[in-house]
Write an enzyme that holds these catalytic residues in place. Sequence first.
Site, PDB file in Angstrom:
ATOM      1  N   ASP A  67       0.817  -1.214   0.000  1.00 33.94           N
ATOM      2  CA  ASP A  67       0.000   0.000   0.000  1.00 33.94           C
ATOM      3  C   ASP A  67       0.852   1.265   0.000  1.00 33.94           C
ATOM      4  OD1 ASP A  67       0.923  -0.550   2.561  1.00 33.94           O
ATOM      5  OD2 ASP A  67      -1.040  -0.879   3.418  1.00 33.94           O
ATOM      6  N   ASN A 136      -7.553  -3.128  14.489  1.00 30.81           N
ATOM      7  CA  ASN A 136      -8.950  -3.388  14.117  1.00 30.81           C
ATOM      8  C   ASN A 136      -9.079  -4.561  13.142  1.00 30.81           C
ATOM      9  OD1 ASN A 136      -7.947  -2.319  11.766  1.00 30.81           O
ATOM     10  ND2 ASN A 136      -9.320  -0.563  11.673  1.00 30.81           N
ATOM     11  N   HIS A 138      -7.364  -4.934  10.268  1.00 32.71           N
ATOM     12  CA  HIS A 138      -7.119  -4.666   8.845  1.00 32.71           C
ATOM     13  C   HIS A 138      -5.846  -5.366   8.372  1.00 32.71           C
ATOM     14  CE1 HIS A 138      -4.744  -0.728   9.871  1.00 32.71           C
ATOM     15  NE2 HIS A 138      -3.875  -1.635   9.513  1.00 32.71           N
ATOM     16  N   GLU A 143      -9.713  -2.033   5.485  1.00 25.34           N
ATOM     17  CA  GLU A 143     -10.300  -1.763   6.788  1.00 25.34           C
ATOM     18  C   GLU A 143     -11.527  -2.652   7.004  1.00 25.34           C
ATOM     19  OE1 GLU A 143      -8.729  -0.106   8.818  1.00 25.34           O
ATOM     20  OE2 GLU A 143      -7.941   1.786   8.067  1.00 25.34           O
TER      21      GLU A 143
HETATM   22  C1  F6R Z   1       1.507  -1.515   6.147  1.00 30.93           C
HETATM   23  C2  F6R Z   1       0.189  -2.115   6.263  1.00 30.93           C
HETATM   24  C3  F6R Z   1      -0.580  -2.092   7.534  1.00 30.93           C
HETATM   25  C4  F6R Z   1       0.241  -2.500   8.752  1.00 30.93           C
HETATM   26  C5  F6R Z   1      -0.610  -2.496  10.016  1.00 30.93           C
HETATM   27  C6  F6R Z   1       0.213  -2.772  11.252  1.00 30.93           C
HETATM   28  O1  F6R Z   1       2.020  -1.659   4.837  1.00 30.93           O
HETATM   29  O2  F6R Z   1      -0.273  -2.591   5.302  1.00 30.93           O
HETATM   30  O3  F6R Z   1      -1.673  -2.959   7.409  1.00 30.93           O
HETATM   31  O4  F6R Z   1       0.789  -3.760   8.548  1.00 30.93           O
HETATM   32  O5  F6R Z   1      -1.256  -1.263  10.164  1.00 30.93           O
HETATM   33  O6  F6R Z   1       1.125  -1.727  11.461  1.00 30.93           O
HETATM   34  P1  F6R Z   1       2.235  -1.813  12.602  1.00 30.93           P
HETATM   35  O7  F6R Z   1       3.179  -2.901  12.172  1.00 30.93           O
HETATM   36  O8  F6R Z   1       2.902  -0.474  12.596  1.00 30.93           O
HETATM   37  O9  F6R Z   1       1.522  -2.134  13.869  1.00 30.93           O
END
Ligand code: F6R
Length: 249
Positions: A67, A136, A138, A143
Amino acid sequence: MLLIIRKDHRSICLYAAQQIAAEIRQKPHCVLGLATGSTPLGVYRELIRIHKKEGLDFSQVQTFNLDEYVNLPKDHNQSYYYFMKKYFFDHINIHPFSIHIPDGMAEDIETECLRYEEQILEAGGIDLQLLGIGSNGHIAFNEPFSSLGSRTRIKTLTEKTRRDNARYFASMKDVPKYAITMGVGTIMDSRKLILMATGQRKASAIKTTVEGPITARVPATIVQIHPYATILIDRVAASKLTQALKIAE
Ligand code: F6R
C-alpha cells in the site's frame, strides 16, 4: 494455517527473515510482497544482515508493497516509498526497476490501481507476502467491512487507523485520509502468506483472526482459508487465544 508463537518481537522477526531468505535461495527470481509499519522493521534489518554477511542475493528479486498513502509525495518522510528505501532497499542489491509501490501521486488513481494489478500478474504473482495487522483487524489498508474479494483500489482510512498512525505525523490533521491498497483478494492470491503481530495492542485482533468466524468485519480472518498461511506472533499477541496448538520456542 500454521500458528507460531515465539517469545518476543525479535524472535518472530528472525523467523520471518529466515523464511524470506529461504524463499530467495530456493527461487532467486521470486516475487516478494512487502509491508511497512513497525512490525516488519526487524525483518528488514535481519535480511540486510544476511545480505551483507552471508551474501543473500536480491539481484533477481521483485517486490510489491501492499500500500501507499494518496497525495503524499514519495520524498515525504512518512511515504511508504521513503520508508522502504530507508529501512530496506537502500541496503540491499535490488534493482530499482524491480521495486513496485503503488503511486499515491498518480493523476488517475483508478488507472494506477489497474496497472498495479497487471504488474503483479506480469511478474507471475506474489510468491511470499509479508503482512502486518491493524488493531482493528485490517490487512494492508483493507479496513473492517472491506470486500473479501477486493482488488487493488483506493480506500478511505478509518479514524482508528488514522489515530494509530498519527504517532508518525506532526499532528492528526497531517495523517492522510486515503491510501491505495492491494485488495483482500489480491493478497489471497499470493502463494504464501506470513502475518506477523506483536504486543497487547494486537491481541484481540489476533484472537478473532485465528479463532473467530471469517468475516469482512475483521478482514484478516480470511487468511484462515489460505492454503499456506503462517501466523507468526509473540506471546503477548497470543495472550487471548484459547485454542493455541503449537508453541514453538
Ligand atoms: C503496512 C500495512 C498495515 C500495517 C498495520 C500494522 O504496509 O499494510 O496494514 O501492517 O497497520 O502496522 P504496525 O506494524 O505499525 O503495527
